[in-house]
Design a protein around this motif. Structure first.
Motif: not given
Length: 416
Positions: A157-158, A161, A165
């Motif tokens: 999940s990180k 994300q 970014k």
């Protein structure tokens, strides 16, 4: 066409294998069934059946065939010479068929069979105790793999994300709104996540293999372990297998006392003998003769110098020892339960704080995200806050699994 069908079948098999799921209860059941020690329960029963069958053979007639030939230096003779009476031969011969039938021995055979059943139950319960201890090992491996699963999910999940970014930062660098170093910082963090995911993959493969060996079931690193839902039941009802073992040991001692009591009861046997020999029962007839004999035989040990009483006293001491072992076990078990109950309550409080921490971290990340877009902070500063957020999420999942592990160990310690 056949080739396509075969490929489709292989795909289905691989897909189903990769989607394999297993629960904690499944692991317990598989260990009880497949662990090598579990085979002893049936083997002990088979052994007991044969031993009881052998004991019951004592109720059947005992048949012996005997034969002997002797030469004596002297024989019984009369002091006077009598007509038609010849002296006995010094070489004598005899063959007999002896039959002995037990009529009464105070149910000694049945009592010994009863003792054998009690011994077998005690031994089988000891196997259950040993198998029960494997549950703790299963818990350690199972929940360790669960932690790795949760860490992997959060890191992915990180990573997702972070990739979003990175795209935003690349666009900012392209239009001159952000420095090129901003992109490199995020790319470095992305590589770090890939390293962590690789480490998790190998650790999960190793621990899953250990779990598969313990439960003797095919598992791989793609096997999904379901998170168990365990209630916080703090009742003091204890059903540990050790308690049943103590009770069975006491029952065995009581039956052993019965066996000792039976030893002093009278024993009655019927016997018969048929034979052929020279001389026969008539010692004055110096020729080969057939003969037979029937009768009853009784034996009663009326005084054994208090041997039975002493043996019973020793067994009574053994029973007291078992009682103290049971009391000691319950005392230590209750202490363990108290410690575990405290750990469960502590974990509950920590998880409540985790939710508050994550809410605050999410607010900080949202603010940092806006600041990064406007060039107020660097990507390194944003990355610090993003990492703090996902570390908080990982900590929450770890604490949740630690709580589930504490509850599972509590239930095992209590005997559920």
């Amino acid at each position: 066409m056949k080739r396509l069908s075969l490929l489709f079948l292989i795909f289905i098999i691989q897909f189903s294998y990769s989607q394999q799921k297993i629960t904690l209860e499944d692991c317990y059941a598989l260990a009880n069934k497949n662990y090598p020690l579990a085979k002893q329960t049936e083997l002990l029963q088979q052994k007991s059946n044969y031993e009881i069958e052998a004991l019951n053979k004592g109720k059947l007639p005992k048949i012996d065939v005997n034969a002997q030939a002797t030469y004596q230096s002297d024989v019984t003779g009369l002091p006077i010479v009598m007509p038609n009476v010849t002296p006995l031969n010094k070489d004598q011969y005899r063959a007999t068929l002896d039959v002995n039938q037990l009529l009464y021995n105070g149910d000694m055979i049945d009592t010994n069979a009863k003792l054998k059943v009690a011994q077998t139950k005690t031994q089988q319960q000891q196997v259950e105790v040993n198998l029960y201890q494997i549950k703790t090992k299963i818990n350690q491996l199972y929940f360790a793999v669960l932690v790795l699963q949760e860490r992997k999910a959060i890191l992915i999940s990180k990573q997702e994300q972070l990739n979003l970014k990175i795209k935003e930062v690349k666009s900012g660098v392209k239009f001159g709104a952000l420095l090129p170093s901003s992109e490199k910082v995020l790319e470095a963090e992305n590589l770090k996540i890939k390293q962590q995911l690789t480490e998790i993959q190998f650790d999960k493969k190793r621990m899953t293999a250990n779990l598969a060996t313990l439960i003797s079931a095919p598992l791989n690193e793609n096997t999904a372990l379901e998170k168990p839902s365990i209630s916080s039941d703090f009742t003091k009802d204890n059903s540990r297998p050790e308690l049943k073992l103590f009770d069975l040991q006491n029952q065995q001692i009581e039956i052993s006392k019965e066996v000792i009591s039976k030893n002093n009861l009278p024993k009655v046997n019927a016997f018969g003998q048929a034979g052929y020999g020279n001389p026969g029962l008539n010692m004055l007839d110096n020729s080969f003769q057939t003969f037979y004999m029937l009768g009853l035989k009784a034996n009663w040990n009326v005084f054994d110098w208090n041997k039975s009483k002493t043996e019973k006293q020793a067994l009574s001491i053994s029973k007291e020892i078992v009682t103290t072992e049971k009391e000691t076990f319950l005392l230590n078990n209750n202490l363990q339960l108290q410690e575990m109950e405290n750990e469960i309550n502590k974990a509950d409080a920590i998880i409540t704080a985790d939710a508050e921490i994550i809410a605050l971290r999410e607010a900080v990340v949202q603010s940092s995200d806006a600041q990064l877009r406007n060039g107020v902070i660097t990507s390194s500063e944003f990355l610090v806050e993003l990492t703090n957020l996902f570390e908080a999420k990982i900590n929450q999942k770890v604490h949740e699994i630690q709580l589930a592990l504490a509850k599972a160990n509590y239930q095992i310690t209590k005997g559920n």
